[in-house]
Design a protein around this motif. Sequence first.
Motif, PDB file in Angstrom:
ATOM      1  N   ALA A  75      23.290  53.305  52.853  1.00 29.13           N
ATOM      2  CA  ALA A  75      24.408  54.249  52.937  1.00 29.13           C
ATOM      3  C   ALA A  75      24.460  55.163  51.710  1.00 29.13           C
ATOM      4  CB  ALA A  75      25.723  53.493  53.083  1.00 29.13           C
ATOM      5  N   LEU A  76      24.155  54.626  50.550  1.00 30.63           N
ATOM      6  CA  LEU A  76      24.152  55.448  49.337  1.00 30.63           C
ATOM      7  C   LEU A  76      23.095  56.539  49.423  1.00 30.63           C
ATOM      8  CD1 LEU A  76      24.654  52.779  46.510  1.00 30.63           C
ATOM      9  CD2 LEU A  76      26.310  54.460  47.355  1.00 30.63           C
ATOM     10  N   GLN A  77      21.983  56.252  50.082  1.00 27.82           N
ATOM     11  CA  GLN A  77      20.936  57.265  50.235  1.00 27.82           C
ATOM     12  C   GLN A  77      21.385  58.393  51.157  1.00 27.82           C
ATOM     13  OE1 GLN A  77      16.792  55.624  50.661  1.00 27.82           O
ATOM     14  NE2 GLN A  77      17.849  53.676  50.457  1.00 27.82           N
ATOM     15  N   MET A 126      31.087  65.597  64.118  1.00 26.68           N
ATOM     16  CA  MET A 126      30.767  64.431  63.293  1.00 26.68           C
ATOM     17  C   MET A 126      29.461  64.622  62.520  1.00 26.68           C
ATOM     18  SD  MET A 126      33.267  62.359  63.624  1.00 26.68           S
ATOM     19  CE  MET A 126      32.618  60.869  62.885  1.00 26.68           C
ATOM     20  N   LYS A 127      28.711  65.696  62.849  1.00 26.23           N
ATOM     21  CA  LYS A 127      27.478  65.971  62.124  1.00 26.23           C
ATOM     22  C   LYS A 127      27.710  66.847  60.898  1.00 26.23           C
ATOM     23  CE  LYS A 127      24.321  65.610  66.074  1.00 26.23           C
ATOM     24  NZ  LYS A 127      23.202  66.241  66.790  1.00 26.23           N
ATOM     25  N   GLN A 128      28.919  67.334  60.744  1.00 27.30           N
ATOM     26  CA  GLN A 128      29.230  68.183  59.601  1.00 27.30           C
ATOM     27  C   GLN A 128      29.191  67.368  58.307  1.00 27.30           C
ATOM     28  OE1 GLN A 128      29.507  71.500  59.915  1.00 27.30           O
ATOM     29  NE2 GLN A 128      28.997  71.090  62.066  1.00 27.30           N
ATOM     30  N   PRO A 129      28.882  68.022  57.179  1.00 26.99           N
ATOM     31  CA  PRO A 129      28.746  67.300  55.905  1.00 26.99           C
ATOM     32  C   PRO A 129      29.919  66.394  55.562  1.00 26.99           C
ATOM     33  CG  PRO A 129      27.957  69.544  55.669  1.00 26.99           C
ATOM     34  CD  PRO A 129      28.566  69.461  57.038  1.00 26.99           C
ATOM     35  N   VAL A 130      31.138  66.872  55.788  1.00 23.78           N
ATOM     36  CA  VAL A 130      32.313  66.055  55.456  1.00 23.78           C
ATOM     37  C   VAL A 130      32.340  64.796  56.311  1.00 23.78           C
ATOM     38  CG1 VAL A 130      34.823  65.953  55.452  1.00 23.78           C
ATOM     39  CG2 VAL A 130      33.672  68.027  54.670  1.00 23.78           C
ATOM     40  N   SER A 131      32.059  64.943  57.602  1.00 20.94           N
ATOM     41  CA  SER A 131      32.067  63.793  58.508  1.00 20.94           C
ATOM     42  C   SER A 131      30.932  62.830  58.172  1.00 20.94           C
ATOM     43  CB  SER A 131      31.932  64.263  59.965  1.00 20.94           C
ATOM     44  OG  SER A 131      33.006  65.107  60.329  1.00 20.94           O
ATOM     45  N   ARG A 132      29.762  63.381  57.850  1.00 17.54           N
ATOM     46  CA  ARG A 132      28.625  62.527  57.465  1.00 17.54           C
ATOM     47  C   ARG A 132      28.970  61.708  56.223  1.00 17.54           C
ATOM     48  NH1 ARG A 132      25.322  67.213  58.335  1.00 17.54           N
ATOM     49  NH2 ARG A 132      24.949  67.372  56.088  1.00 17.54           N
ATOM     50  N   SER A 133      29.602  62.368  55.276  1.00 17.83           N
ATOM     51  CA  SER A 133      29.969  61.669  54.043  1.00 17.83           C
ATOM     52  C   SER A 133      30.998  60.579  54.320  1.00 17.83           C
ATOM     53  CB  SER A 133      30.535  62.670  53.021  1.00 17.83           C
ATOM     54  OG  SER A 133      29.549  63.603  52.652  1.00 17.83           O
ATOM     55  N   LEU A 134      31.940  60.853  55.226  1.00 17.67           N
ATOM     56  CA  LEU A 134      32.953  59.853  55.574  1.00 17.67           C
ATOM     57  C   LEU A 134      32.300  58.617  56.181  1.00 17.67           C
ATOM     58  CD1 LEU A 134      35.851  58.872  56.041  1.00 17.67           C
ATOM     59  CD2 LEU A 134      35.843  60.148  58.208  1.00 17.67           C
ATOM     60  N   ILE A 135      31.382  58.822  57.118  1.00 16.45           N
ATOM     61  CA  ILE A 135      30.699  57.693  57.749  1.00 16.45           C
ATOM     62  C   ILE A 135      29.868  56.935  56.729  1.00 16.45           C
ATOM     63  CG2 ILE A 135      28.962  57.035  59.470  1.00 16.45           C
ATOM     64  CD1 ILE A 135      29.902  59.404  61.149  1.00 16.45           C
ATOM     65  N   ALA A 136      29.169  57.665  55.864  1.00 18.87           N
ATOM     66  CA  ALA A 136      28.350  57.014  54.840  1.00 18.87           C
ATOM     67  C   ALA A 136      29.211  56.192  53.889  1.00 18.87           C
ATOM     68  CB  ALA A 136      27.551  58.061  54.065  1.00 18.87           C
ATOM     69  N   LEU A 137      30.369  56.743  53.506  1.00 21.76           N
ATOM     70  CA  LEU A 137      31.278  56.010  52.616  1.00 21.76           C
ATOM     71  C   LEU A 137      31.789  54.743  53.289  1.00 21.76           C
ATOM     72  CD1 LEU A 137      33.351  58.894  50.984  1.00 21.76           C
ATOM     73  CD2 LEU A 137      31.862  57.268  49.798  1.00 21.76           C
ATOM     74  N   CYS A 138      32.122  54.847  54.582  1.00 16.97           N
ATOM     75  CA  CYS A 138      32.595  53.662  55.309  1.00 16.97           C
ATOM     76  C   CYS A 138      31.506  52.603  55.397  1.00 16.97           C
ATOM     77  CB  CYS A 138      33.071  54.062  56.707  1.00 16.97           C
ATOM     78  SG  CYS A 138      34.632  54.977  56.730  1.00 16.97           S
ATOM     79  N   CYS A 139      30.274  53.034  55.666  1.00 14.45           N
ATOM     80  CA  CYS A 139      29.162  52.079  55.723  1.00 14.45           C
ATOM     81  C   CYS A 139      28.923  51.438  54.360  1.00 14.45           C
ATOM     82  CB  CYS A 139      27.886  52.784  56.200  1.00 14.45           C
ATOM     83  SG  CYS A 139      27.865  53.233  57.954  1.00 14.45           S
ATOM     84  N   ALA A 140      28.977  52.259  53.308  1.00 18.35           N
ATOM     85  CA  ALA A 140      28.783  51.734  51.958  1.00 18.35           C
ATOM     86  C   ALA A 140      29.885  50.734  51.615  1.00 18.35           C
ATOM     87  CB  ALA A 140      28.765  52.881  50.947  1.00 18.35           C
ATOM     88  N   GLY A 141      31.128  51.086  51.972  1.00 26.74           N
ATOM     89  CA  GLY A 141      32.242  50.180  51.716  1.00 26.74           C
ATOM     90  C   GLY A 141      32.090  48.865  52.463  1.00 26.74           C
ATOM     91  N   CYS A 142      31.657  48.957  53.718  1.00 26.08           N
ATOM     92  CA  CYS A 142      31.445  47.738  54.513  1.00 26.08           C
ATOM     93  C   CYS A 142      30.367  46.862  53.887  1.00 26.08           C
ATOM     94  CB  CYS A 142      31.055  48.104  55.947  1.00 26.08           C
ATOM     95  SG  CYS A 142      32.395  48.757  56.955  1.00 26.08           S
ATOM     96  N   GLY A 143      29.276  47.497  53.467  1.00 19.05           N
ATOM     97  CA  GLY A 143      28.213  46.731  52.831  1.00 19.05           C
ATOM     98  C   GLY A 143      28.681  46.060  51.556  1.00 19.05           C
TER      99      GLY A 143
END
Length: 201
Positions: A75-77, A126-143
């Motif tokens: 997710a960080l990547q 959901m493909k927009q940069p803000v949405s991508r970052s939100l999903i990545a942050l959620c995945c990182a947080g979950c991990g």
Amino acid sequence: MWVRRSERSMTLYELLGKMQPRTRQDVFVFSQFWDVMEKRGFGPMLALPSFIACTPIGAIPGVPSLVGGTILLIALQILLGRRNPWLPQKVLNLECDADQLRVMVEKVKPTAVRIDRFLVPRCFFMKQPVSRSLIALCCAGCGFVMVPLELVPFMGLVPAFAVLIMAIGMTTDDGAVALVGVSISLLGFVFGAQRLAAVLA
């Protein structure tokens, strides 16, 4: 996260097929899946560890922390804007029981066929940069939270399931499903924090 590519989006059934160890294979090595799927983007890469964490294999001590660390690194990547995921060789060399994984995939496949009827490319915002970052942050947080939540029996399933749903949305280009995964992760953070606080109190 959703890199522009010539390949069409995968179905859930196809993704499970890629996860399934070959016949007569006793040990499944993570690098086998990685070598096949690394060019398909971050969705499949997040799907395999989160799926494993949702199976009985995820109940083995140490597995939730290991899976959580892997999800966090991937997710960080995404947040750093890498086009293709990378993992250290020690993670790629991780093994699990092939028979257990094969049986779980076979059990889920019939359900995947039914779910695929509802998975379609949509909600492209959901493909927009803000949405991508939100999903990545959620995945990182979950991990990240999967590591301390290993202290609470079965609580690691919640963030793992949230990542799996988000990964399915990413893999199938279904932004609506990814948004459901985001919602589950946010609820999981609150519930998980409460349970962890109760254990440590």
